[in-house]
Design an enzyme around this catalytic site. Sequence first.
Site, PDB file in Angstrom:
ATOM      1  N   GLU B  37       0.836  -1.198   0.000  1.00 53.51           N
ATOM      2  CA  GLU B  37       0.000   0.000   0.000  1.00 53.51           C
ATOM      3  C   GLU B  37       0.875   1.254   0.000  1.00 53.51           C
ATOM      4  O   GLU B  37       1.778   1.373   0.834  1.00 53.51           O
ATOM      5  CB  GLU B  37      -0.908  -0.002   1.232  1.00 53.51           C
ATOM      6  CG  GLU B  37      -1.964  -1.091   1.158  1.00 53.51           C
ATOM      7  CD  GLU B  37      -2.413  -1.583   2.530  1.00 53.51           C
ATOM      8  OE1 GLU B  37      -2.183  -0.891   3.530  1.00 53.51           O
ATOM      9  OE2 GLU B  37      -2.984  -2.694   2.583  1.00 53.51           O
ATOM     10  N   GLU B  68      -4.547  -7.140   2.393  1.00 54.55           N
ATOM     11  CA  GLU B  68      -3.275  -7.747   2.787  1.00 54.55           C
ATOM     12  C   GLU B  68      -3.255  -9.250   2.586  1.00 54.55           C
ATOM     13  O   GLU B  68      -2.244  -9.812   2.163  1.00 54.55           O
ATOM     14  CB  GLU B  68      -2.945  -7.398   4.250  1.00 54.55           C
ATOM     15  CG  GLU B  68      -2.518  -5.943   4.463  1.00 54.55           C
ATOM     16  CD  GLU B  68      -3.677  -4.990   4.665  1.00 54.55           C
ATOM     17  OE1 GLU B  68      -4.849  -5.431   4.605  1.00 54.55           O
ATOM     18  OE2 GLU B  68      -3.422  -3.788   4.895  1.00 54.55           O
ATOM     19  N   PHE B  91       2.094  -1.344   8.578  1.00 53.91           N
ATOM     20  CA  PHE B  91       2.431  -1.404  10.006  1.00 53.91           C
ATOM     21  C   PHE B  91       2.348  -2.880  10.410  1.00 53.91           C
ATOM     22  O   PHE B  91       1.417  -3.576  10.005  1.00 53.91           O
ATOM     23  CB  PHE B  91       1.410  -0.660  10.876  1.00 53.91           C
ATOM     24  CG  PHE B  91       1.417   0.837  10.797  1.00 53.91           C
ATOM     25  CD1 PHE B  91       0.967   1.510   9.677  1.00 53.91           C
ATOM     26  CD2 PHE B  91       1.815   1.603  11.897  1.00 53.91           C
ATOM     27  CE1 PHE B  91       0.933   2.893   9.635  1.00 53.91           C
ATOM     28  CE2 PHE B  91       1.785   2.990  11.862  1.00 53.91           C
ATOM     29  CZ  PHE B  91       1.346   3.638  10.724  1.00 53.91           C
ATOM     30  N   ASP B  93       1.341  -4.098  12.978  1.00 53.23           N
ATOM     31  CA  ASP B  93       0.082  -4.327  13.690  1.00 53.23           C
ATOM     32  C   ASP B  93      -1.003  -4.904  12.776  1.00 53.23           C
ATOM     33  O   ASP B  93      -1.937  -5.544  13.252  1.00 53.23           O
ATOM     34  CB  ASP B  93      -0.428  -3.009  14.278  1.00 53.23           C
ATOM     35  CG  ASP B  93       0.663  -2.224  14.978  1.00 53.23           C
ATOM     36  OD1 ASP B  93       0.598  -2.104  16.207  1.00 53.23           O
ATOM     37  OD2 ASP B  93       1.587  -1.730  14.297  1.00 53.23           O
ATOM     38  N   PHE B  94      -0.886  -4.668  11.476  1.00 51.36           N
ATOM     39  CA  PHE B  94      -1.925  -5.148  10.552  1.00 51.36           C
ATOM     40  C   PHE B  94      -1.742  -6.626  10.214  1.00 51.36           C
ATOM     41  O   PHE B  94      -2.478  -7.169   9.401  1.00 51.36           O
ATOM     42  CB  PHE B  94      -1.932  -4.325   9.249  1.00 51.36           C
ATOM     43  CG  PHE B  94      -1.988  -2.831   9.438  1.00 51.36           C
ATOM     44  CD1 PHE B  94      -2.440  -2.271  10.617  1.00 51.36           C
ATOM     45  CD2 PHE B  94      -1.583  -1.982   8.416  1.00 51.36           C
ATOM     46  CE1 PHE B  94      -2.475  -0.889  10.798  1.00 51.36           C
ATOM     47  CE2 PHE B  94      -1.618  -0.602   8.587  1.00 51.36           C
ATOM     48  CZ  PHE B  94      -2.059  -0.051   9.775  1.00 51.36           C
ATOM     49  N   HIS B 137      -1.095   0.760  16.231  1.00 53.83           N
ATOM     50  CA  HIS B 137      -0.088   1.247  15.282  1.00 53.83           C
ATOM     51  C   HIS B 137       1.275   1.451  15.935  1.00 53.83           C
ATOM     52  O   HIS B 137       2.059   2.275  15.478  1.00 53.83           O
ATOM     53  CB  HIS B 137      -0.518   2.591  14.670  1.00 53.83           C
ATOM     54  CG  HIS B 137      -1.670   2.524  13.718  1.00 53.83           C
ATOM     55  ND1 HIS B 137      -2.965   2.371  14.123  1.00 53.83           N
ATOM     56  CD2 HIS B 137      -1.723   2.595  12.365  1.00 53.83           C
ATOM     57  CE1 HIS B 137      -3.774   2.368  13.068  1.00 53.83           C
ATOM     58  NE2 HIS B 137      -3.045   2.498  11.986  1.00 53.83           N
TER      59      HIS B 137
END
Lengths: 326, 340
Positions: B37, B68, B91, B93-94, B137
């Site tokens: 992205e 993703e 990130f 976190d994703f 994040h």
Amino acid sequence: MVDNEQRIEFFRQMARIRAYEAALQANYHADKTPQWDIGAGLIPGEMHLAAGQEPVAVGLCANLVKDDAITGPHRPHHLALAKGVDINKMTAEIYGRDTGLSHGKGGHMHLFDPEQHFSCSGIIGQGMPVAVGQAMAFARRGTDNVAVAVAGEGAANQGAFHEALNLAAMWKLPVIFIIEDNDWAISVARDTATPIKDGSLRGTAYGMPSQRVEGNDVEMIYEACKTAVDRARAGGGPTLLEIHTVRLWGHFEGDAQAYRGEELNEAAERDPLPAYEQRLISAGILTEESAAAIKAEAEAEVNAAIEFAKSSPEPKPSDAYLHVFA
Amino acid sequence: MTATVDAGTRRVTTAKAISEGIAQEMRSNPDVFVMGEDVGPYGGIFGSTGGLFEEFGSARIVDTPISETGFIGAGIGAAVEGMRPVVELMFVDFFGVCFDQIYNHMAKIHYESGGNVKVPMVIMTAVGGGYSDAAQHSQCLWATFAHMPGMKVVAPSNPYDAKGLMISAIRDDNPVIFMFHKGVMGLPWMAKNPRSIGPVPEEEYTVPIGKAAIAHEGSDVTVVSVSMSVQHCLDVAEELEGTTSVEVIDLRSIVPLDREAILTSVAKTGKLVIVDEDYKSFGLSGEIIATIADKDPSLLKAPVERVCYPDIPVPYARVLEYEALPTRDKIKAAIAKVTA
Ligand SMILES: Cc1ncc(C[n+]2csc(CCOP(=O)(O)OP(=O)(O)O)c2C)c(N)n1
């Protein structure tokens, strides 16, 4: 049909949101000089503002009551304010204060107000299944409340969106899926992320009534949402609405937006606020003076909220360890 | 263990070092491409792909939708067919929305296939906090990835290592998780330690995956750290010069973990502080202690001090976040305690 009293209320709500976003923008940048630093200042961290998208929040929330639920995205202020989240507590949260909705734990992307059944998440698309579950709870308890999942058009390319649509359609749950199509997902243009021009096709694919709403017009959005909410309350199941809106500012504050080029000027011309104000004035529903008074009132309320936040105490450092478990 | 290439005098940011390493591999190997992205004209939210779109165009620098699972899975597919994709997960976190592709597929295919199918891909991803980006994040999560067999995990602390590790990662026949801390990138819009800008050779070079670096030599206490926290440790080590002789080990890689480097240093100092921005429990710090306990607990002359992220989600407000983050003061206090 929308009457004039409602029109004035729509304008008032939209002006309130715009005043909020403008004030946050100014305050966010005010103490990040001379060397701009995302982590500095009274409002640190990422900041996603919703200027331009007010008609979606206001048109939607005019159909909702306190016990209806919203799960919002990372760009949540317009929805939170329109839903009725306490402006002082929300602002204090954004300022990281103990008086905030979450005592400073959540921040601007993680606003939780159980009273208004409002929440939001910074992970794209992931509020959608949660709204399905809230609708499940309402249906099982026999209330006529509805749950609304709001996300950007970028989120509609995320798996969770599709799973949520299928579940809600299969179980005929009182959910309204709102896609705010502001043409951009950060720097990725809608048209480069999906070949589907009309996102309502995706709802149709899951067998639910769906509509794309053009124009960023609060009255049209209100009507489309009303149909969807009424249907859900009456047990008619979910609806998908893709609402074409506009992102007037950067994806986040500090975004130079070089990728937008000429489109940025066109976007500014699509600002829904002056357009609606002019429309109401031309129709004799508002005057220059009454419109100015509404805006001044909104600014005063917003400034008071910011004052409340700034004068509130910070949490104690040791509070960091609270709330991991119930 | 130390640099094999003269770093020269050109100083660049870690972000620039990473994109330069990718560009050099792309020039020499047409199988390398980048996907993720905002990696295109935007140049990556944290600058990891700056300038690549201008040189290589949209055919090799591919902006993706927010899908993703889709594009990380696609990276796996391209890799098993012999390409070398570098896929950015904006990130770390994703990871939650795509971990099945990462763990049940990317990391296991080589083993499941009895060694017959290779997955030579890189997932590069931003980690870390310190700027109030809150719970979703700001995490590091390297131990989460490291816990699961089949992926190499690297996390550089400076521009030199970042470029060399990126080139190694692209050339590696295994999946590599390349974690860059936002604080080490040298971004113009984030407060930074001067160590985020440093000497980087123009030519291609590798930093071996699985080798720690002695970032600061010392004899009184060993401080083991990785990524951003290494910069804090070096600040402290330099500040304490003359009073306490601090040996700072920059792990650089978490998988494979350079256990020898840790054991050798602790054998010398007998004292250990671990500084880790990832969650404390069930993670890297425990693994380091276990490494010593397994080998020879008598190496330790004092109880270990851990300056780690406590077992709480990352809070938003600055006062709360800094209560939890490893800071120079906490590192100093830990060193003082173990050397007392
Ligand atoms: C799962 C996941 N992937 C990526 C991101 C990073 N990200 C944050 S906002 C954003 C763009 C979102 O676009 P859209 O859904 O259209 O909403 P908008 O920002 O336009 O309001 C991205 C990619 C994220 N937060 N979560």
